[in-house]
Write a protein that holds these residues in place. Structure first.
Motif, PDB file in Angstrom:
ATOM      1  N   PRO A 287     -31.396  32.711   3.702  1.00  0.00           N
ATOM      2  CA  PRO A 287     -31.052  33.777   2.753  1.00  0.00           C
ATOM      3  C   PRO A 287     -31.837  35.051   3.013  1.00  0.00           C
ATOM      4  CG  PRO A 287     -31.290  31.700   1.598  1.00  0.00           C
ATOM      5  CD  PRO A 287     -31.733  31.447   3.008  1.00  0.00           C
ATOM      6  N   PHE A 288     -33.099  34.895   3.399  1.00  0.00           N
ATOM      7  CA  PHE A 288     -33.956  36.058   3.617  1.00  0.00           C
ATOM      8  C   PHE A 288     -33.518  36.852   4.846  1.00  0.00           C
ATOM      9  CE2 PHE A 288     -36.562  32.415   2.045  1.00  0.00           C
ATOM     10  CZ  PHE A 288     -36.385  32.726   0.702  1.00  0.00           C
ATOM     11  N   ASP A 289     -33.043  36.154   5.875  1.00  0.00           N
ATOM     12  CA  ASP A 289     -32.474  36.852   7.024  1.00  0.00           C
ATOM     13  C   ASP A 289     -31.219  37.617   6.616  1.00  0.00           C
ATOM     14  OD1 ASP A 289     -34.421  35.774   8.721  1.00  0.00           O
ATOM     15  OD2 ASP A 289     -33.203  34.006   9.172  1.00  0.00           O
ATOM     16  N   ARG A 290     -30.433  37.012   5.729  1.00  0.00           N
ATOM     17  CA  ARG A 290     -29.199  37.678   5.289  1.00  0.00           C
ATOM     18  C   ARG A 290     -29.521  38.877   4.391  1.00  0.00           C
ATOM     19  NH1 ARG A 290     -27.924  32.102   5.324  1.00  0.00           N
ATOM     20  NH2 ARG A 290     -28.162  31.786   3.069  1.00  0.00           N
ATOM     21  N   PHE A 291     -30.571  38.763   3.553  1.00  0.00           N
ATOM     22  CA  PHE A 291     -31.007  39.925   2.769  1.00  0.00           C
ATOM     23  C   PHE A 291     -31.309  41.090   3.709  1.00  0.00           C
ATOM     24  CE2 PHE A 291     -33.170  37.215  -0.816  1.00  0.00           C
ATOM     25  CZ  PHE A 291     -31.952  36.651  -1.136  1.00  0.00           C
ATOM     26  N   ALA A 292     -32.092  40.792   4.753  1.00  0.00           N
ATOM     27  CA  ALA A 292     -32.526  41.845   5.674  1.00  0.00           C
ATOM     28  C   ALA A 292     -31.343  42.442   6.431  1.00  0.00           C
ATOM     29  CB  ALA A 292     -33.561  41.285   6.649  1.00  0.00           C
ATOM     30  N   ARG A 293     -30.426  41.595   6.879  1.00  0.00           N
ATOM     31  CA  ARG A 293     -29.276  42.120   7.629  1.00  0.00           C
ATOM     32  C   ARG A 293     -28.405  43.007   6.733  1.00  0.00           C
ATOM     33  NH1 ARG A 293     -24.771  38.943  11.401  1.00  0.00           N
ATOM     34  NH2 ARG A 293     -23.533  40.831  11.801  1.00  0.00           N
ATOM     35  N   ALA A 294     -28.348  42.693   5.450  1.00  0.00           N
ATOM     36  CA  ALA A 294     -27.582  43.515   4.505  1.00  0.00           C
ATOM     37  C   ALA A 294     -28.360  44.762   4.074  1.00  0.00           C
ATOM     38  CB  ALA A 294     -27.200  42.689   3.286  1.00  0.00           C
ATOM     39  N   ARG A 295     -29.571  44.943   4.627  1.00  0.00           N
ATOM     40  CA  ARG A 295     -30.426  46.111   4.402  1.00  0.00           C
ATOM     41  C   ARG A 295     -31.099  46.125   3.039  1.00  0.00           C
ATOM     42  NH1 ARG A 295     -30.121  49.448   8.642  1.00  0.00           N
ATOM     43  NH2 ARG A 295     -28.275  49.366   9.983  1.00  0.00           N
ATOM     44  N   PHE A 296     -31.268  44.956   2.436  1.00  0.00           N
ATOM     45  CA  PHE A 296     -32.096  44.896   1.233  1.00  0.00           C
ATOM     46  C   PHE A 296     -33.553  45.029   1.666  1.00  0.00           C
ATOM     47  CE2 PHE A 296     -34.448  42.862  -2.205  1.00  0.00           C
ATOM     48  CZ  PHE A 296     -33.899  43.511  -3.296  1.00  0.00           C
ATOM     49  N   PRO A 297     -34.394  45.770   0.893  1.00  0.00           N
ATOM     50  CA  PRO A 297     -35.750  46.090   1.361  1.00  0.00           C
ATOM     51  C   PRO A 297     -36.800  45.012   1.119  1.00  0.00           C
ATOM     52  CG  PRO A 297     -35.354  47.178  -0.716  1.00  0.00           C
ATOM     53  CD  PRO A 297     -34.061  46.507  -0.342  1.00  0.00           C
ATOM     54  N   GLY A 298     -36.449  43.753   1.295  1.00  0.00           N
ATOM     55  CA  GLY A 298     -37.428  42.685   1.126  1.00  0.00           C
ATOM     56  C   GLY A 298     -36.806  41.323   1.356  1.00  0.00           C
TER      57      GLY A 298
END
Length: 306
Positions: free
Chosen positions: A76-87
């Motif tokens: 999930p954290f990799d997907r947050f980052a790929r979607a450009r969420f800042p954390g």
């Protein structure tokens, strides 16, 4: 700071990039005394990508494998980052097979771990999406904290211990004290003690929904869980003294209690799970008592089953 993944059960072909899931989660949070989560389109994008991956590959869980065109990020954290969420700090809930957001959220709130993910003090953003058809859909809820956002834009401190893994670039370190202060600022906006079912709640289900991982895998017919969360940025050295559920005649209901000793429970959280389903149309009373660094925390309240 430890964050964890959460999962559930499920099935699949229609993009639901809407506000229904966030609105319903926030209704629960505000009724329980928590700050609502702000809908974030970046997290909704990550949620949709994972729901589509699960539907198209027939997979389950939070981990994606690099196969085919539907891979979006391993965790999930990799997907947050790929979607450009800042954390990269947050939690993910998934349900499988329900037909609507109300049904999905009702199912997840009948669990222990998934419910506590929705009621986490440390998150302040949410993205939701669904993939499937009216016979059964996959619902994904990506919830995250903006606490790392500002520290991750600054140069890494040159001295002292650093915290890694919470910035979009996982190799970047930040000051853990700064991160903790920002988490505490988010948590301070919610009630110091959150209970669910909340006081005076009516129409409470009678049975627990089994989940993966299952905190009580041997309990096939257990009752609806009661949870208490103490704000971990207010209370420390928490020791449970009493957590009990009583029938209308005053008889104590047999139950198992889960606490911070369980590594999947958020800090300061407790769950009472009756060993048998609750009775319908019945008023139950809960009594909770704990000692903390701030003194005793005592709560007593009632709810009514449907």
């Amino acid at each position: 700071m430890r964050y964890f993944l959460i999962l559930s059960f499920v099935i699949l072909t229609l993009f639901a990039y809407d506000t229904d899931g966030a609105r319903l989660v926030n209704r629960i949070r505000t009724q329980a005394g928590m700050v609502p989560l702000r809908l974030d389109p970046r997290l909704s994008r990550a949620a949709y990508a994972h729901a589509r991956y699960l539907g198209r590959t027939g997979s389950r869980g939070h981990i994606e494998r690099r196969r085919g065109a539907f891979f979006f990020g391993r965790t999930p954290f990799d997907r947050f980052a790929r979607a450009r969420f800042p954390g990269r700090a947050g939690v993910e809930n998934i349900s499988y097979g329900e037909r609507s957001y109300p049904e999905s959220i009702r199912t997840l709130m009948g669990t222990v771990y998934h419910r506590l993910a929705f009621l986490d003090y440390r998150i302040d953003r949410i993205g939701t999406s669904a993939y499937g058809n009216r016979k059964g859909r996959i619902f994904v809820y990506d919830m995250a904290s903006t606490a790392p956002a500002v520290p991750c834009t600054r140069p890494s401190p040159k001295n002292g211990r650093l915290l890694y893994g919470v910035c979009p670039d996982p190799s970047k370190g930040i000051d853990p004290a700064v991160f903790t202060r920002r988490l505490a600022a988010i948590a301070s906006r919610s009630a110091s003690v959150v209970v669910y079912p909340y006081g005076g709640m009516r129409g409470v289900p009678t049975r627990r929904v089994r989940e993966t991982p299952d905190p009580l895998p041997w309990a096939y017919r257990s009752g609806y869980p009661v949870t208490v969360s103490l704000n971990p940025y207010i209370f420390t050295n928490i020791k449970l003294r009493e957590f009990a559920l009583f029938a209308p005649d005053g008889k104590r209901i047999a139950a198992r209690v889960l606490g911070p000793g369980n590594r999947r429970m958020p800090p300061g959280s407790f769950a009472l799970v009756p060993t048998r389903p609750l009775m319908r149309h019945t008023r139950y009373r809960v009594r909770f008592r704990a000692s903390t660094s701030r003194g005793s925390v005592v709560r007593s309240w009632e709810f009514v089953t449907r």
